[in-house]
Each structure stands twice: as C-alpha cells, then as structure tokens.
Design an enzyme around this catalytic site. Structure first.
Site, PDB file in Angstrom:
ATOM      1  N   LYS A 172      12.205   7.550  -5.401  1.00  0.00           N
ATOM      2  CA  LYS A 172      13.219   6.434  -4.742  1.00  0.00           C
ATOM      3  C   LYS A 172      12.273   5.059  -4.837  1.00  0.00           C
ATOM      4  O   LYS A 172      11.264   5.099  -3.681  1.00  0.00           O
ATOM      5  CB  LYS A 172      13.624   6.632  -3.528  1.00  0.00           C
ATOM      6  CG  LYS A 172      14.797   5.775  -3.053  1.00  0.00           C
ATOM      7  CD  LYS A 172      15.057   5.775  -1.618  1.00  0.00           C
ATOM      8  CE  LYS A 172      14.093   5.159  -0.846  1.00  0.00           C
ATOM      9  NZ  LYS A 172      14.274   3.615  -1.127  1.00  0.00           N
ATOM     10  N   GLU A 222       0.700   7.917   3.083  1.00  0.00           N
ATOM     11  CA  GLU A 222      -0.092   6.753   3.125  1.00  0.00           C
ATOM     12  C   GLU A 222       0.404   5.719   3.473  1.00  0.00           C
ATOM     13  O   GLU A 222       1.233   4.920   3.053  1.00  0.00           O
ATOM     14  CB  GLU A 222      -0.635   6.645   1.612  1.00  0.00           C
ATOM     15  CG  GLU A 222      -1.871   5.500   1.372  1.00  0.00           C
ATOM     16  CD  GLU A 222      -1.781   4.289   1.332  1.00  0.00           C
ATOM     17  OE1 GLU A 222      -1.775   3.666   2.341  1.00  0.00           O
ATOM     18  OE2 GLU A 222      -1.367   3.914   0.229  1.00  0.00           O
ATOM     19  N   CYS A 248      -2.396  -2.326   1.564  1.00  0.00           N
ATOM     20  CA  CYS A 248      -2.842  -1.843   3.030  1.00  0.00           C
ATOM     21  C   CYS A 248      -4.562  -1.480   3.245  1.00  0.00           C
ATOM     22  O   CYS A 248      -4.451  -1.340   4.277  1.00  0.00           O
ATOM     23  CB  CYS A 248      -2.093  -0.485   2.886  1.00  0.00           C
ATOM     24  SG  CYS A 248      -2.674   0.695   1.479  1.00  0.00           S
ATOM     25  N   GLU A 282      -1.203  -5.144  11.394  1.00  0.00           N
ATOM     26  CA  GLU A 282      -1.223  -5.324   9.921  1.00  0.00           C
ATOM     27  C   GLU A 282      -0.237  -6.496   9.812  1.00  0.00           C
ATOM     28  O   GLU A 282       1.096  -6.147   9.564  1.00  0.00           O
ATOM     29  CB  GLU A 282      -0.826  -4.186   9.322  1.00  0.00           C
ATOM     30  CG  GLU A 282      -0.853  -4.071   7.724  1.00  0.00           C
ATOM     31  CD  GLU A 282      -0.454  -2.715   6.914  1.00  0.00           C
ATOM     32  OE1 GLU A 282      -1.107  -2.579   6.155  1.00  0.00           O
ATOM     33  OE2 GLU A 282       0.660  -2.352   7.407  1.00  0.00           O
TER      34      GLU A 282
END
Length: 496
Positions: free
Chosen positions: A191, A265, A299, A397
């Site tokens: 997906k 992750e 990331c 983040e």
C-alpha cells in the site's frame, strides 16, 4: 522567489509517470471503490494525475491473490526464486534512469541529488536479497541423544506480508522491504501513500517482466481505510510499516486484535556529535548538506548538530555559509539541491515550526527562516544556533530543511544531549580519536551509529537499519532484515 518550469514538468509527467492503477493478481484496475486522489506536483502546486484508490474490497482481492500466489512462490525451489529475483534486479538496474525521472514529479526529489541514486539503491538491495533466497538454513539440535531423538529447525515464510510504504522515499522503502520478503518465500500486498504511487507501479511492472508470478506482488494505493483493511485482514500474516509514530500506534492497535506481528521503521531526531579533532574543511560541509538532503525529509538525517565548544562559533559560521550556498529551486534543474516539500500541509507545518521557534526564542536564527514566494511547496533552508535541547527544535521531528546546533563541553554532556529524546533511530560521530569513538558508540541510544560516514551512510543492504524507542522496532537490511520475514519451526523426530 523560486521559479519552476511548469511546461517542462507537464511534459516529463506525460512521458515518464506510469499510468495510475491498482495491480492485483496481475490484473490492472482503474475503476475502484475508493474514488480518486488528485496527485499534485510538489514543485508546481498543480494536479498532474488522478490516482484510483483502493477501498477494503480491493484490499481483500489483493490479499486473496497474494494467498493464491503464495502456494506457487512459497513452494518454489529456492534456486528458482533466486534466479527470478536476480533477473528482477537486473531489470531494475536497466531502468535506473526511469526511477530517477519519476522521483522529482512524484515527491519533489531533486534530480541532481537523492533522485539520481535511488534506482541504484533499489537494484543493490534486490541483488543482495536475491543472493539470500537459496541460503536460508535450519539447524540440527543436540538436545537429546541421537539414539533417542533427532531435532532440527525449519526456516519458513510467514505467508502474506502487508507493506505500508512511506512517501518521503518510496522507492527506497520498497527496496528495503520487498526483496527480503520475496527471498524468504512470502508474497506481498503493497500500500503506497496516495501521494507517491508511481515508484511502486514501475517496481511491480518490472517484477512481472522478470517472470515473477502474478499475485506475488500486488499494489493497492489507498487512504487510511485501505491501510486499516490491510492490517486487520485475516489473510495477512505480518505488517511492515515505515512512517510516523501516530500512524504506527493505530496500526499496532489494529494488529493487536489478532496478535499480528509488526515491524516499524519510524521517525528520528538524530544527533551528530562533532568534536574538535576533526577536519572541519571536510566534515562541516558534509554535516550541513546531509542534514538538508531530500529537503530534510528523511527519518535518519542528522538534524541536530552537537558541537564541542572550542570550535562551536567557527562551526556555526561555516554551517551557515554552506547552507547559504545550497541552491533552492526546481527539482528538475540538476544544479538544485533543495526542492519542495511534499505538499502544502507540510510546507505550512514546517514554516509554522520555524516561526514559533523564532517567537519562543528556542534558538538563535542563524540563517533562513523567511517564507518563499512560489506556487510549489518550498521552505527556506534554516539554521538555528544555541538551541535549547528541551525545545521542539531539538525534540520534534520537523521533516523539513531545519538544522539545530547546540554546544557541549564534555563527552558526558554530548551523550546526555544526544540521548535526551524519545527517538532512537540513528546517531553520528565525527572524530579522529578511535578510543573516544569506542567509548561513545555503546552509550548512544540509537539503532545505528555512523562514525565519520561518507555521503550515503544509511542505505547499505548488508547493514541492519532500524530504531529503538519512538523510532520503532525490527530491522531492515542484512540478515536481520531477512529474518523479519521468516518464522522458525522446531521439529523433533523420535526413533521408530
């Protein structure tokens, strides 16, 4: 102001973007129950494609196709899987320019930066795991006397793996997840994010051309309802997800209903420890530019630069000088280093973080911060110095071109600053002192530590990659990445 060649983007899109569709059991679906998503080019702000979206019905079809294909793929001789995956890897290598051409239009990646390497990374990861396909072994145990019993293990595939792919580097995410799944004998339902479906479609097209059977790889682009349908489907045996912690929590809650295993992750707020014994002429340009690569949408990027105090003022000046000369603009221009963010919401969010940090005094604005006049989703590369380690600049983040600098006096202080975050994906050390490096590596709370790394430190297929804490669990890369998609069966055989 940023100027983008709109006509060139339109021409490229017509020429290089795969036709939007779902791929289920080798069949292509354009008339779907999830409706259409207007895909916007991040550099122009203009719609360039209508993406058919999967609903729960199409997800069910894809899982059914994958389960049927598992009987073929999972039962295939490992050497034959290796042969097909090797052919697949070669086709990917032959189409490296196509993956590079898709990336700027799909999510604004610059052709002169991240995009030019992405196809090579996909090929390398697929080649690496193709080599594992016929080397998966069990063990013979010694728990009993061989005259009484023989014990051994079988390493078996799970069955159907649901992969929910990130938007910031969709091609690399595919490479890190799909080849090890297939090498282990699983089939997959992918997906992609609705904003980045094109890399997955090219990936699936090349797999079919390589001779990988229909249904082994299925692509169902969709929104949250499609993702939830995939996670909760009883025919899916494991979920692999790359993305943010908020979505991961929802996935984990859904998976918990059937105790389905997951691998995550997630995000990061990686610290980069810069000591005074380094060669600043080499290290500072790397530290500044790498933090801004992919417009900060990575990331594992080292977006916190912790600098030993004797060189701190010099490093701040050098970093701002480097960032000031990083070209911002059209991602189709090979001289551009910083392109647009993925969409208007991301642009507004990142600009809001910058504006709030200035207002709150979270750090000293050393460079950038101003709004960019453009039709696309651009944010000025921004550097903050003297950043408070408890501020959002150091803890959150941001996923944009924002670099935070903080001084430290001792190794203990550097470690305390680096570890003072809920994340634990990556950490970096810049030092020539090997004794110091050996002291610090075990103390850093991170899934991976990179010491004096080169320009592409995070994408080696042989090195396990993943996080601790809010950065998730499980690994991608290396043998550990293969073992995420294998379960071990114990067998005991008595003497008759």
């Amino acid at each position: 102001m940023v100027t983008v060649d709109v006509a060139l983007h339109r021409q490229r899109a017509e020429r290089v973007l795969p036709r939007p569709r779902l791929v289920i059991g080798g069949k292509e679906l354009s008339d779907t129950s999830g409706g259409l998503y207007a895909h916007t080019n991040p550099a122009t702000g203009l719609v360039q494609a209508e993406i058919p979206l999967a609903g729960p019905g199409e997800v069910d079809q894809a899982v059914t196709a994958a389960r049927t294909a598992f009987e073929v793929w999972g039962g295939m001789r490992p050497a034959e899987r290796r042969r097909l995956l090797t052919r697949f890897a070669q086709l990917i290598r032959d189409h490296i320019p196509d993956f590079a051409a898709i990336s700027p239009l799909e999510n604004g990646v610059c052709v002169g930066g991240w995009a030019e390497n992405v196809g090579t990374h996909i090929a390398e990861w697929t080649e690496y795991y193709a080599g594992w396909a016929d080397k998966i072994e069990g063990l013979v145990g010694a728990g009993h006397s061989p005259h009484e019993n023989v014990e051994y293990t079988l390493a078996e595939p799970y069955g159907v793996i649901g992969h929910i792919i990130t938007w910031n580097s969709p091609a690399l995410s595919l490479a890190m997840k799909i080849p090890p799944s297939l090498a282990a004998g699983n089939t997959v339902v992918i997906k992609p994010a609705e904003s980045t479906p094109f890399s997955a479609l090219l990936f699936a097209d090349l797999a079919r051309e390589a001779g990988i059977p229909d249904g082994v790889i299925n692509v169902v682009t969709g929104l949250g309802d499609a993702g939830s349908a995939l996670v909760t489907h009883p025919g899916v045996d494991k979920i692999s997800f790359t993305g943010g912690p908020a979505t991961a929590r929802r996935i984990m809650a859904d998976a918990a209903l059937s105790l389905k295993p997951v691998v995550f992750e997630l995000g990061g707020k990686s610290a980069n420890l810069l000591f005074a014994d380094t060669d600043l002429d080499t290290v500072v340009p790397y530290c500044a530019a790498f933090a801004m690569s992919n417009t900060g949408q990575g990331c594992a990027l080292p977006t916190r630069l912790l600098v030993e105090r004797p060189i701190y003022d010099e490093v701040v000046a050098r970093v701002t000088g480097v960032v000031a000369h990083l070209p911002v603009g059209d991602p189709l221009d090979p001289t551009t280093y910083i392109g647009p963010l993925i969409d208007a919401a991301a642009r507004d969010r990142v600009q809001g973080v910058i504006d709030k940090a200035v207002k709150d005094g979270a750090g000293r604005l050393a460079f950038g911060g101003e709004r960019i006049d453009a039709d696309g989703y651009f944010v000025s590369p921004t550097v903050f110095a003297d950043v408070d380690n408890r501020s959002d600049l150091a803890q959150r983040e941001i996923f944009g071109p924002v670099l935070a600098l903080t001084p430290f006096d001792t190794e203990d202080e550097a470690i305390a600053l680096a570890n003072d975050t809920e994340y634990g994906l990556s950490a970096y050390i810049q030092s020539r002192d090997i004794a110091r490096v050996n002291r610090l590596v075990p103390r850093l709370k991170a899934g991976t530590v990179y010491v004096n790394p080169g320009p592409n430190p995070i994408t080696s297929p042989a090195t396990p990659f993943g996080g601790v804490g809010l950065s998730g669990f499980g690994r991608e890369g290396g043998r550990a990445g293969l073992e995420e998609f294998i379960h071990v069966k114990g067998v005991g055989v008595g003497r008759v």
